[in-house]
Design an enzyme around this catalytic site. Structure first.
Site, PDB file in Angstrom:
ATOM      1  CD  GLU A   1      -2.930   0.945   1.910  1.00 54.67           C
ATOM      2  OE1 GLU A   1      -3.110   1.063   3.150  1.00 54.67           O
ATOM      3  OE2 GLU A   1      -3.512   2.519   1.938  1.00 54.67           O
TER       4      GLU A   1
ATOM      5  CG  ASP B   1      -2.815  -1.843   4.454  1.00 56.01           C
ATOM      6  OD1 ASP B   1      -1.758  -2.030   4.828  1.00 56.01           O
ATOM      7  OD2 ASP B   1      -4.346  -2.298   4.142  1.00 56.01           O
TER       8      ASP B   1
ATOM      9  CB  ILE C   1      -1.425  -0.170   9.153  1.00 55.54           C
ATOM     10  CG1 ILE C   1       0.304  -0.088  10.174  1.00 55.54           C
ATOM     11  CG2 ILE C   1      -1.907  -0.085  10.591  1.00 55.54           C
ATOM     12  CD1 ILE C   1       0.825   0.963  11.017  1.00 55.54           C
ATOM     13  CG  ASP C   2      -6.838  -3.535   7.063  1.00 56.34           C
ATOM     14  OD1 ASP C   2      -7.228  -1.940   6.124  1.00 56.34           O
ATOM     15  OD2 ASP C   2      -7.441  -4.332   7.059  1.00 56.34           O
TER      16      ASP C   2
ATOM     17  CB  THR D   1      -3.965   3.668   8.754  1.00 61.74           C
ATOM     18  OG1 THR D   1      -3.370   2.889   8.678  1.00 61.74           O
ATOM     19  CG2 THR D   1      -3.218   4.702   9.036  1.00 61.74           C
TER      20      THR D   1
ATOM     21  CG  ASP E   1      -7.851  -1.870   1.839  1.00 61.11           C
ATOM     22  OD1 ASP E   1      -6.824  -1.628   3.096  1.00 61.11           O
ATOM     23  OD2 ASP E   1      -7.813  -1.141   0.850  1.00 61.11           O
TER      24      ASP E   1
HETATM   25  P1  2AM Z   1      -6.909   1.311   5.132  1.00 61.19           P
HETATM   26  O1  2AM Z   1      -6.866   1.512   6.580  1.00 61.19           O
HETATM   27  O2  2AM Z   1      -5.254   0.539   5.129  1.00 61.19           O
HETATM   28  O3  2AM Z   1      -6.598   2.664   4.512  1.00 61.19           O
HETATM   29  C1  2AM Z   1     -11.812   0.901   6.654  1.00 61.19           C
HETATM   30  O4  2AM Z   1     -13.236   0.853   5.936  1.00 61.19           O
HETATM   31  C2  2AM Z   1     -11.729  -0.442   5.503  1.00 61.19           C
HETATM   32  O5  2AM Z   1     -11.358   0.779   4.274  1.00 61.19           O
HETATM   33  C3  2AM Z   1      -9.648  -0.481   6.237  1.00 61.19           C
HETATM   34  O6  2AM Z   1      -9.356  -1.512   6.631  1.00 61.19           O
HETATM   35  C4  2AM Z   1      -9.134   0.741   5.036  1.00 61.19           C
HETATM   36  O7  2AM Z   1      -7.573   0.369   5.249  1.00 61.19           O
HETATM   37  C5  2AM Z   1      -9.794   0.875   4.334  1.00 61.19           C
HETATM   38  N1  2AM Z   1      -9.411   1.649   2.900  1.00 61.19           N
HETATM   39  C6  2AM Z   1      -9.279   0.666   1.749  1.00 61.19           C
HETATM   40  N2  2AM Z   1      -8.806   2.277   0.981  1.00 61.19           N
HETATM   41  C7  2AM Z   1     -10.351   3.202   1.685  1.00 61.19           C
HETATM   42  C8  2AM Z   1     -11.082   4.075   0.901  1.00 61.19           C
HETATM   43  N3  2AM Z   1     -10.184   4.753   0.074  1.00 61.19           N
HETATM   44  N4  2AM Z   1     -11.970   4.687   1.843  1.00 61.19           N
HETATM   45  C9  2AM Z   1     -11.733   4.415   3.063  1.00 61.19           C
HETATM   46  N5  2AM Z   1     -11.472   2.729   3.825  1.00 61.19           N
HETATM   47  C10 2AM Z   1     -10.592   2.712   2.639  1.00 61.19           C
HETATM   48 CA    CA Z   2      -3.017  -0.274   5.003  1.00 61.38          CA
END
Ligand code: 2AM
Ligand code: CA
Length: 266
Positions: free
Chosen positions: A72, A88, A90-91, A93, A215
């Site tokens: 990512e 990823d 940190i999923d 974040t 994700d």
């Molecule tokens: P992330 O924390 O790595 O950004 C939140 O609803 C989940 O969706 C998280 O797993 C988040 O990953 C992911 N996510 C990825 N793209 C996103 C986006 N554009 N908007 C919201 N969530 C996203």
């Molecule tokens: Ca992430």
């Protein structure tokens, strides 16, 4: 690749996810600072996202220099071995930034384009979810299975919202149409963990739009190997446009409810 090869990839993925998870826990003891944003001002990146990706990528390249890697935080490396890692660092974040439970390190491995290994390490809960293709799903080494719920009215369903304000508004409208027909909604904030929650039956189903491959890659395999169906609204693979996961007895009914509620365009 033979079973041994898959098992070796799993062992490396588990080790790297564990090392990265230690880094995340250590980062929680210090102030966390947003170093940049991506798609919108609420799509945040901390130095720990970047350090975690570096740790995982360095570990992969040390052990397997010919593999491809998609991460990512910017890693996009074409390999020559037929193996590609989708990570990823940190999923979840937003949760991580706040120190709120519900974040994970997610590592998937594709062999010849097929996701064959998945590892999701949720360090605050001390949970490591693993799956290999055809080999079942496990939490901390114990087999897990998706829920057997067949009645939509009794289904506890997870979802997530976009980082983009106008899209979030539309998604909340869809939620208003869906929620009278199910038991309740959960919004935890990390797609990989949500898919693992489907895999172990602590929610019945989950949907979200706007997910990237890192994700859902590992979590989708873990949910599938636990007996859930994971796909889009049209019978295809999970993708940016739609990711829906649930047990076979619920999947079609939830898909129809979501389609009737306008979820596809939200
Ligand atoms: P992330 O924390 O790595 O950004 C939140 O609803 C989940 O969706 C998280 O797993 C988040 O990953 C992911 N996510 C990825 N793209 C996103 C986006 N554009 N908007 C919201 N969530 C996203
Ligand atoms: Ca992430």
């Amino acid at each position: 690749m033979d079973l041994d090869g898959t098992d070796n990839l799993l062992a490396l993925a588990v080790q790297l996810a564990s090392d990265a998870a230690d880094l995340l826990l250590e980062g929680l003891t210090r102030d966390r600072v947003v170093v940049t944003t991506k798609t919108t001002g609420t799509d945040m990146v901390t130095e720990i996202d970047q350090a975690s990706e570096r740790l995982i990528v360095d570990g992969i390249l040390l052990a397997r220099p010919d593999d491809g890697i998609l991460g990512e935080e910017g890693t996009d490396r074409v390999g020559t071995s037929g193996v590609r890692w989708v990570i990823d660092p940190i999923d979840g974040t937003t949760n991580y930034l706040y120190g709120h439970p519900g974040f994970a390190v997610s590592i998937a491995v594709e062999i010849d384009g097929i996701i064959s290994v998945g590892v999701v390490n949720d360090p605050l809960h001390g949970e490591v979810f693993t799956a290999t293709i055809g080999g079942g799903s496990f939490r901390n080494g114990k087999p897990i299975t998706a829920s057997t719920q067949s009645n939509l009215a009794n289904a506890l369903v997870g979802t997530g919202f976009s980082y983009e304000a106008e899209r979030r508004r539309r998604q909340a409208e869809v939620l208003g149409k869906v929620i009278p027909h199910i038991r309740d909604i959960r919004r935890m904030g990390a797609a990989s963990v949500d898919l693992c929650s489907v895999a172990c039956g602590r929610i019945d189903a989950y949907w979200e739009r706007g997910l990237q491959p890192w994700d859902h890659a590992a979590g989708a395999l873990i949910a599938t190997e636990a007996g859930a169906i994971v796909g889009n609204l049209d019978g295809g693979e999970p993708e940016f446009d739609f990711c829906l996961a649930g047990p076979p007895a619920l999947f079609a009914a939830l898909r129809d409810l979501l389609a009737a509620s306008g979820a596809a365009g939200a």
